[in-house]
Scaffold this active site. Sequence first.
Site, PDB file in Angstrom:
ATOM      1  CB  ALA A 126     101.781  84.757  82.271  1.00 55.34           C
ATOM      2  CG  ASN A 127      96.395  84.636  81.070  1.00 51.57           C
ATOM      3  OD1 ASN A 127      96.271  85.578  80.301  1.00 51.57           O
ATOM      4  ND2 ASN A 127      96.105  84.729  82.372  1.00 51.57           N
ATOM      5  NE  ARG A 128      98.648  80.528  74.019  1.00 47.94           N
ATOM      6  CZ  ARG A 128      99.916  80.371  73.674  1.00 47.94           C
ATOM      7  NH1 ARG A 128     100.631  81.400  73.303  1.00 47.94           N
ATOM      8  NH2 ARG A 128     100.465  79.179  73.715  1.00 47.94           N
ATOM      9  CB  SER A 129      94.993  88.027  78.705  1.00 48.30           C
ATOM     10  OG  SER A 129      94.460  89.323  78.666  1.00 48.30           O
ATOM     11  CB  ALA A 133      92.996  86.721  81.341  1.00 50.34           C
TER      12      ALA A 133
END
Length: 411
Positions: free
Chosen positions: A213-216, A279
């Site tokens: 995943a990512n930090r969005s 994102a």
Amino acid sequence: MSSPKRILLIIGGGIAAYKCLELIRRLKERGHSVRAVMTKAAHQFVTPLSVGALTNERVLTDLFDLDEEREIGHIRLARDSDLIVVAPATADLLARMAGGHADDLATAVLLATDKPVLVAPAMNPAMWLHPATRRNVAQLKADGIGFAGPAIGEMAERGEAGPGRLVEVPQLIEAIESALEPETANSGLLAGRHVIVTSGPTHEPIDPIRYLANRSSGKQGFEFAAAARELGARVTLITGPVSLPEPDGVRIIHIKTAAEMLDAVRAELPADIAVFAAAVADWRVVAPQTEKIKKAEGRNAPTLTLTENPDILKTIAQPGPDRPRFVIGFAAETQDVLAHAKKKLKSKRADWIIANDVSPSSGVMGGENNTVHVVTADGVESWPEMSKAKVARKIMERAAEQLQAKRTAAE
Ligand code: C5P
């Protein structure tokens, strides 16, 4: 900056009450006059003396104080202002407002007023998420009460995080000024239009438990959905996993992976405007395991083989009968922001690319504000830092104008 107004500030009894001092100072700097009412509980957190010194007015507290009532009766207090702001609005104060109580000066004023009311809640996340508070908030929204926040973040109680923080003073001022001068001029600009917004991160499974995943945070996308709704559009918000309050009046579709997001966007077409604020993970694991991958002594760490995800923006923006009439993409970069954005405008065939710097030092990821460059075929416009809500509103207004221009050109 809006023209000077009279604001009645009702200070509730929460740890964030001290922020009201800064709020009063900033509002006065902007030329507004502020009168304050404090609840009994608020006295535990700030003193009437400091509040009064900043407002330059007597601070009012007691419904049954004859002197106060003679000076300015509670009914006049309720009517003699342009806006009533409740900050911090505690769970208890919201409950009393929702129930129509009038057993102290604050609630009596709120019940007697015919002026717009804006509340800025602040409480522990568990209290904010409690069904009783959810009910009260829904009731107050239905009654026409405006909300600023709460923001998401660390609470005063150590180790607690979630929705419940008082919004920061600059955001509160922005909300106050837009409540004072509602942007009604453009409120029907997108009436009859369908707007699709993608938002948040995607989660790409490694096994049933783990994912990439990512930090969005999804905040900017949610603000786009809210702004499009405010302008009168029918809005479909397709979002990856986020922990944000759902905007009112918007159809929300929750997805986890990029593939699911693409399917959902396709299923919701046609659209007049599509905003790709998600994102999306660039890669996914080729063969996610159906059982949890176990670690075992002596066994090597697993190797993940990745493959590229479909580019949703690029796929949907290809010319064709289903292409939304106006396509907005993002370029979130940590370096060479503009160069990348210009390239993306062409390669993805978007009408606009909104470029922003997301390096950790910018505070954009998860923050309330954004500094964007609007990249179009005609050039680049760089905007000053503003709240994500304002960015969304301004861009949606501009997009609506573009749609209108396209229609006029076609006629
Ligand atoms: O190529 P990059 O990820 O930097 O492009 C960003 C833009 O493309 C954003 O608008 C994002 O929502 C969109 N995008 C997408 N699907 C992907 C990757 C990016 O829609 N797989």
